[in-house]
Write a protein that holds these residues in place. Structure first.
Motif, short mmCIF file in Angstrom:
data_model
loop_
_atom_site.label_atom_id
_atom_site.label_comp_id
_atom_site.label_asym_id
_atom_site.label_seq_id
_atom_site.Cartn_x
_atom_site.Cartn_y
_atom_site.Cartn_z
N VAL A 6 -8.23 1.12 3.42
CA VAL A 6 -9.82 2.00 3.87
C VAL A 6 -10.89 2.07 2.90
N GLU A 7 -12.69 1.80 3.60
CA GLU A 7 -13.30 2.04 2.81
C GLU A 7 -14.27 3.10 2.80
N GLU A 8 -14.09 3.34 4.16
CA GLU A 8 -15.11 4.57 4.91
C GLU A 8 -14.09 5.07 6.04
N LEU A 9 -14.49 6.45 6.23
CA LEU A 9 -13.44 7.13 7.51
C LEU A 9 -13.84 6.47 8.77
N GLY A 10 -13.16 6.95 10.06
CA GLY A 10 -13.84 6.65 10.69
C GLY A 10 -12.13 6.22 11.56
N GLY A 11 -11.91 5.39 13.24
CA GLY A 11 -11.65 4.58 13.68
C GLY A 11 -10.88 4.42 13.03
N PRO A 12 -10.08 3.99 14.21
CA PRO A 12 -9.04 2.39 13.54
C PRO A 12 -9.67 1.25 13.48
N GLU A 13 -11.23 0.59 13.99
CA GLU A 13 -11.69 -0.37 13.13
C GLU A 13 -11.76 0.25 11.30
N VAL A 14 -11.77 0.88 10.82
CA VAL A 14 -12.04 0.22 9.07
C VAL A 14 -10.63 0.50 8.83
N LEU A 15 -9.45 -0.52 9.37
CA LEU A 15 -8.35 -0.93 8.37
C LEU A 15 -8.47 -1.92 8.29
N GLU A 16 -8.55 -2.20 7.15
CA GLU A 16 -9.28 -3.57 6.62
C GLU A 16 -7.89 -4.23 6.34
N LEU A 17 -7.99 -5.74 6.48
CA LEU A 17 -6.55 -6.15 5.30
C LEU A 17 -7.05 -7.25 4.24
N ARG A 18 -6.61 -6.84 3.43
CA ARG A 18 -7.58 -7.65 2.23
C ARG A 18 -6.63 -8.44 0.77
N ASP A 19 -7.44 -9.19 0.75
CA ASP A 19 -6.47 -9.52 -0.60
C ASP A 19 -6.60 -8.85 -1.65
N ASP A 20 -5.70 -8.59 -2.81
CA ASP A 20 -6.14 -7.77 -3.78
C ASP A 20 -5.02 -8.37 -4.81
N ASP A 21 -5.32 -8.07 -6.27
CA ASP A 21 -4.41 -8.17 -7.18
C ASP A 21 -3.28 -7.48 -7.40
N ASP A 22 -2.14 -7.77 -7.46
CA ASP A 22 -0.72 -6.93 -7.74
C ASP A 22 -1.23 -5.68 -8.17
N PRO A 23 -0.53 -4.71 -7.91
CA PRO A 23 -0.33 -3.31 -8.39
C PRO A 23 -0.02 -3.67 -9.78
N ALA A 24 -0.36 -2.67 -11.07
CA ALA A 24 0.20 -2.59 -12.36
C ALA A 24 1.50 -1.46 -12.48
N VAL A 25 2.21 -2.32 -12.34
CA VAL A 25 3.57 -0.63 -12.96
C VAL A 25 3.41 0.83 -14.16
N GLY A 26 3.11 1.39 -13.64
CA GLY A 26 3.04 2.10 -15.51
C GLY A 26 4.93 2.65 -15.52
N PRO A 27 4.70 3.47 -16.59
CA PRO A 27 5.34 4.20 -16.48
C PRO A 27 6.40 5.62 -15.49
N GLY A 28 7.56 5.07 -15.44
CA GLY A 28 8.31 6.09 -14.69
C GLY A 28 7.91 5.91 -13.04
N GLN A 29 7.40 4.11 -13.07
CA GLN A 29 6.89 3.29 -11.29
C GLN A 29 7.83 2.66 -11.58
N VAL A 30 8.18 1.69 -10.08
CA VAL A 30 8.50 1.51 -9.96
C VAL A 30 7.42 0.17 -9.09
N ALA A 31 7.77 -0.99 -8.50
CA ALA A 31 7.25 -1.90 -7.75
C ALA A 31 8.05 -2.57 -6.75
N VAL A 32 7.92 -2.52 -5.46
CA VAL A 32 8.58 -3.15 -4.87
C VAL A 32 7.22 -4.13 -3.50
N ASP A 33 8.65 -5.20 -3.59
CA ASP A 33 8.11 -6.10 -2.40
C ASP A 33 8.83 -5.52 -0.82
N VAL A 34 7.88 -4.96 0.14
CA VAL A 34 7.76 -4.21 1.01
C VAL A 34 8.64 -5.58 2.19
#
Length: 322
Positions: A6-34
């Motif tokens: 979501v880049e801007e607030l609004g109706g359902p149309e603001v929900l956009e599917l994008r490709d992105d880098d895998d998130p970094a896992v910090g201390p105290g965290q886990v990465a989960v395949d959803v």
């Protein structure tokens, strides 16, 4: 990875599917395949700006999946563990980074989709009926939107506690689902005035508690149905936020109690989260709580999921499957 952004607030149309880098896992965290992400009304509040969020963001608080990586300092969790969560922002994605103290283990006998569908709404139904107004045998409660995700689970939880359950639904199809869940009295609110219908069944001001996730459209009517010193539990805004109310109004209606609880204050510490999730999963595993998954949509269809939810076209839980 793929994620809804979501880049801007609004109706359902603001929900956009994008490709992105895998998130970094910090201390105290886990990465989960959803495996599955739950869709909830609170997601629409974040998207619209009713609940403030910094931009840009990936919505979704709830899901289930398999741990893919473990961050520094994390104990008790390993790659391959099956886990669920209800408070990790960014769940509308095929991978999410979550704080290790906010996940719970999915037990044998509960599949990941059911776990994703049950976490937020199931624990909400539990705290409403066991903590906010702890129901007991003979209590009378009204559950609005009885065929929705929270509604179906709240009806079942209320019957576990021995209460008499009134509920409102919008169609005959939804009425059948509410009855199957155990509701004693089902009212089609589009056909009749729900206040008059409840009073026809049980007399004036018959209710001990109203569990209201609808909000503006039903709040005032609910007040008129409560017995003296009854409790109005307003926990959602599906029809819009409730307008401010003067405390004197509660006095005029019979010294009523009014509360606006949220799940996250009921699972704020690790012990509370583990206890509530354990009770929930035990009820599911022992077939005492049925979790209805009404709609499974692809991650790319997140906007359609929000449209359906806001139009009150859904029954049971809505899941996004990456």
């Amino acid at each position: 990875m793929q994620a809804i952004v979501v880049e801007e607030l609004g109706g359902p149309e603001v929900l956009e599917l994008r490709d992105d880098d895998d998130p970094a896992v910090g201390p105290g965290q886990v990465a989960v395949d959803v495996a599955a992400a739950g869709v909830n009304y609170i997601d629409t509040y974040h998207r619209s700006g009713l609940y403030e969020m910094p931009l840009p963001f990936t919505p979704g608080l709830e899901g289930a999946g398999t741990i893919q990586a473990v961050g520094e300092g994390v104990e008790g969790w390993s790659v391959g563990d099956h886990v669920a969560w209800s408070g990790s922002m960014g769940s509308y994605a095929d991978r999410v980074v979550a704080n290790a103290d906010g996940i719970v283990r999915i037990p044998e006998g509960v599949n990941p989709e059911t776990a994703a569908a049950a976490m937020l709404q199931g624990m909400t139904a539990h705290f409403l009926t066991h903590d906010t107004f702890p129901l007991s045998s003979g209590d009378r409660c009204l559950v609005h939107a009885g065929a929705g995700g929270v509604g179906l689970l709240t009806i079942q939880m209320a019957k576990v506690r021995g209460a008499e359950v009134f509920t409102t639904v919008g169609s005959e199809e939804k009425a059948a689902l509410a009855r199957e869940a155990g509701a004693d009295h089902v009212i089609l609110y589009r056909d009749v005035d729900f206040v008059a219908a409840v009073e026809d069944l049980a007399g004036p001001r018959p209710l001990d508690v109203v569990y209201d996730g609808v909000g503006a459209a039903t709040f005032e009517g609910g007040l008129r149905l409560l017995r003296p010193r009854g409790m109005m539990v307003t926990f959602g805004n599906a029809s819009g936020a409730v307008e401010p109310i003067a405390p004197l109004e509660l006095s005029r209606h019979g010294s009523l109690f009014l509360t606006r609880p949220t799940l996250f204050h009921h699972i704020a510490d690790r012990e509370s989260l583990e206890h509530r999730a354990e009770v929930l999963f035990q009820l599911i595993a022992h077939d005492r709580l049925a979790v209805r998954i009404g709609h499974r949509l692809a991650l790319a269809d997140a906007a359609d999921a929000h449209r359906m939810l806001e139009a009150r076209e859904t029954t049971g839980k809505v899941l996004l499957l990456p």
